[in-house]
Design an enzyme around this catalytic site. Structure first.
Site, PDB file in Angstrom:
ATOM      1  N   ARG A   1       0.829  -1.192   0.000  1.00 14.08           N
ATOM      2  CA  ARG A   1       0.000   0.000   0.000  1.00 14.08           C
ATOM      3  C   ARG A   1       0.865   1.243   0.000  1.00 14.08           C
ATOM      4  O   ARG A   1       1.791   1.380   0.761  1.00 14.08           O
ATOM      5  CB  ARG A   1      -0.903   0.013   1.235  1.00 14.08           C
ATOM      6  CG  ARG A   1      -1.763   1.272   1.335  1.00 14.08           C
ATOM      7  CD  ARG A   1      -2.639   1.174   2.562  1.00 14.08           C
ATOM      8  NE  ARG A   1      -3.364   2.405   2.728  1.00 14.08           N
ATOM      9  CZ  ARG A   1      -2.870   3.496   3.316  1.00 14.08           C
ATOM     10  NH1 ARG A   1      -1.648   3.491   3.767  1.00 14.08           N
ATOM     11  NH2 ARG A   1      -3.592   4.570   3.452  1.00 14.08           N
TER      12      ARG A   1
ATOM     13  N   LEU B   1      -6.645   0.713  -4.300  1.00 10.09           N
ATOM     14  CA  LEU B   1      -5.631   1.765  -4.210  1.00 10.09           C
ATOM     15  C   LEU B   1      -5.410   2.225  -2.778  1.00 10.09           C
ATOM     16  O   LEU B   1      -4.290   2.587  -2.408  1.00 10.09           O
ATOM     17  CB  LEU B   1      -6.040   2.956  -5.086  1.00 10.09           C
ATOM     18  CG  LEU B   1      -5.988   2.712  -6.599  1.00 10.09           C
ATOM     19  CD1 LEU B   1      -6.611   3.884  -7.348  1.00 10.09           C
ATOM     20  CD2 LEU B   1      -4.566   2.481  -7.068  1.00 10.09           C
ATOM     21  N   GLU B   2      -6.452   2.222  -1.975  1.00 11.78           N
ATOM     22  CA  GLU B   2      -6.306   2.697  -0.602  1.00 11.78           C
ATOM     23  C   GLU B   2      -5.525   1.721   0.278  1.00 11.78           C
ATOM     24  O   GLU B   2      -4.630   2.136   1.019  1.00 11.78           O
ATOM     25  CB  GLU B   2      -7.688   2.960   0.013  1.00 11.78           C
ATOM     26  CG  GLU B   2      -8.414   4.156  -0.572  1.00 11.78           C
ATOM     27  CD  GLU B   2      -7.750   5.478  -0.249  1.00 11.78           C
ATOM     28  OE1 GLU B   2      -6.903   5.534   0.674  1.00 11.78           O
ATOM     29  OE2 GLU B   2      -8.057   6.480  -0.921  1.00 11.78           O
ATOM     30  N   THR B   3      -5.874   0.436   0.228  1.00 10.95           N
ATOM     31  CA  THR B   3      -5.260  -0.508   1.178  1.00 10.95           C
ATOM     32  C   THR B   3      -4.923  -1.866   0.577  1.00 10.95           C
ATOM     33  O   THR B   3      -4.757  -2.843   1.320  1.00 10.95           O
ATOM     34  CB  THR B   3      -6.187  -0.743   2.389  1.00 10.95           C
ATOM     35  OG1 THR B   3      -7.402  -1.366   1.929  1.00 10.95           O
ATOM     36  CG2 THR B   3      -6.505   0.546   3.122  1.00 10.95           C
TER      37      THR B   3
END
Length: 274
Positions: free
Chosen positions: A2, A128-130
């Protein structure tokens, strides 16, 4: 792995709360020290309706200089879209994203019926975040927010986020010890700031909990709920020249990040058509 790229921009984009002025408002960089600042924050929280028991979650917190160092050292959004998206939309994320679309096809269909946002966009943001919940961060949320609130650059914003974090404790969403995430205070698999968690988190499974740390269905529905609340138009496109790009920009104001979400979603949508 990430990226930390979205942290500050997500913090800015996801939080619209402003701390109400009061006689008890805590003073940033209080000359009496961090403990005195926290004591004033407890008073401010209880003045805003947080119970003393929940406000006690601030007890024993210590200042985290690493958080300030990270906050001051961000340069990733100076990358071009080609550089940024090329790194973020990698083969591993594409493969995992396509698998998630298949694995959760049925609930994603119900989520789209309820909130309007399609699975490809939801899964793109989640990835995309985590990395689909694989890397949520391990900073103490309360400690990070208290540290950033003590710093004078954006004290009103982070004091408000700290009080919203206490509201999550108050209503039983998360115990203080479970509140661990990114260095800027983002929580869970969608990296919601506490203010967004308070406003947009969804109990999609009906188990009585809005669990954005461990429940993928709550995570995906909450992303969709956020997009709906920020003007998502069902059935419309999401690329930069299309109606729903504005809602993606509300998710993250950094243009390279918003364009990367859109590009990733378009690529994932193409896998569904194959």
């Amino acid at each position: 792995m990430r990226s930390t790229t979205s942290l500050l921009a997500s913090a800015i984009a996801l939080s619209g709360a402003v701390l109400a002025a009061s006689a008890e408002a805590a003073t940033c960089r209080d000359p009496r020290g961090f403990d005195a600042f926290l004591a004033d924050m407890k008073k401010e929280a209880t003045a805003q309706g947080v119970s003393p028991a929940a406000a006690a979650a601030l007890d024993g917190l210590t200042y985290d200089p690493k958080v300030i160092s990270l906050d001051q050292g961000q340069h990733v959004f100076k990358q071009t879209f080609e550089q940024f998206s090329g790194r973020m939309i990698n083969a591993s994320r594409m493969k995992q994203g396509a698998l998630k679309l298949k694995q959760y096809a049925s609930p994603l269909s119900r989520i789209e019926e309820t909130y309007g946002a399609p699975g490809a966009v939801i899964v793109a943001i989640w990835g995309l975040e985590t990395d689909f919940g694989a890397v949520n961060g391990d900073f103490s949320t309360l400690r990070s927010l208290a540290t950033l609130a003590f710093d004078c650059r954006r004290t009103d914003k982070f004091q408000a986020e700290l009080i919203d974090a206490l509201r999550l404790v108050e209503r039983g969403d998360l115990p203080p010890e479970a509140m661990r995430g990114a260095w800027a205070g983002e929580l869970g698999q969608a990296q919601f700031m506490p203010s967004s968690y308070v406003k947009y988190a969804v109990d999609f499974t009906g188990d009585g909990k809005r669990d954005l740390l461990r429940n993928p269905l709550d995570v995906m529905a909450s992303i969709a709920n956020y997009l709906k609340a920020h003007g998502w138009k069902p059935g419309e496109g999401w690329e930069p020249d299309q109606p729903n790009f504005a809602a993606i920009k509300e998710w993250n104001a950094a243009d390279v990040y918003a364009r990367t979400i859109a590009a990733f979603a378009t690529k994932l949508a193409a896998t569904q058509a194959q």
